[in-house]
Design an enzyme around this catalytic site. Structure first.
Site, PDB file in Angstrom:
ATOM      1  N   GLU A  24       0.841  -1.205   0.000  1.00 49.46           N
ATOM      2  CA  GLU A  24       0.000   0.000   0.000  1.00 49.46           C
ATOM      3  C   GLU A  24       0.875   1.254   0.000  1.00 49.46           C
ATOM      4  OE1 GLU A  24      -4.020  -0.898   2.329  1.00 49.46           O
ATOM      5  OE2 GLU A  24      -2.235  -1.329   3.540  1.00 49.46           O
ATOM      6  N   TYR A  56     -17.085  25.163   0.418  1.00 49.57           N
ATOM      7  CA  TYR A  56     -16.772  23.738   0.292  1.00 49.57           C
ATOM      8  C   TYR A  56     -15.661  23.469  -0.715  1.00 49.57           C
ATOM      9  CZ  TYR A  56     -20.672  24.156  -3.083  1.00 49.57           C
ATOM     10  OH  TYR A  56     -21.526  24.552  -4.064  1.00 49.57           O
ATOM     11  N   GLU A  76      -8.580   5.419  10.470  1.00 44.35           N
ATOM     12  CA  GLU A  76      -9.023   6.166  11.635  1.00 44.35           C
ATOM     13  C   GLU A  76      -8.126   7.383  11.888  1.00 44.35           C
ATOM     14  OE1 GLU A  76      -8.679   2.891  11.294  1.00 44.35           O
ATOM     15  OE2 GLU A  76     -10.010   1.777  12.630  1.00 44.35           O
ATOM     16  N   LYS A 102     -11.758   2.344   1.227  1.00 44.93           N
ATOM     17  CA  LYS A 102     -10.805   1.807   0.252  1.00 44.93           C
ATOM     18  C   LYS A 102     -11.625   0.967  -0.729  1.00 44.93           C
ATOM     19  CE  LYS A 102      -6.864   1.169   3.381  1.00 44.93           C
ATOM     20  NZ  LYS A 102      -5.872   0.183   3.861  1.00 44.93           N
TER      21      LYS A 102
END
Length: 124
Positions: A24, A56, A76, A102
């Site tokens: 990854e 935004y 997290e 993911k």
């Protein structure tokens, strides 16, 4: 009328090098996130002025920069960093919900995605 509201950013698609596994970090992968920002939208609903709300587009730029600034092993931790950056940059935001997924996790099995959802309050 209500003094609260939410700004919703859905399916922000970013490529980054986060994750626990070495591949990854080396190869990177897509991440998809949803953000819900709690804030008072009454003034902007009356004035029709960007100056009276949370921009935004600027939030997306901040989130993109924050998400790419360092490597996170866990979703997290990435979600917390995003919430902290938004709170620091936008005092009008009182709460944030971050959903981070993911779409192609490096784990066996067939699934649309894996992910987390965390809610943050400014006073936490």
């Amino acid at each position: 009328m209500s003094r609260t509201g939410q700004i919703i950013i859905e399916e922000l698609d970013l490529y980054a090098y986060h994750g626990h596994f070495a591949e990854e970090e080396r190869l990177g992968q897509r991440f998809v996130m949803d953000l819900v920002l709690d804030c008072d939208l009454r003034a902007s609903s009356l004035s029709d002025s960007l100056a009276d709300t949370v921009d935004y587009g600027a939030v997306v730029a901040l989130v993109t920069k924050t998400f790419s600034a360092r490597r996170f092993k866990l979703l997290e931790a990435a979600a917390r960093a995003l919430a902290e950056a938004i709170f620091a940059g936008y005092p009008a935001v009182t709460g944030i919900s971050v959903t981070l997924r993911k779409p192609a996790p490096p784990i066996p099995g067939r699934m649309a995605s894996v992910g987390i959802k965390l809610d943050f309050r400014r006073d936490d």
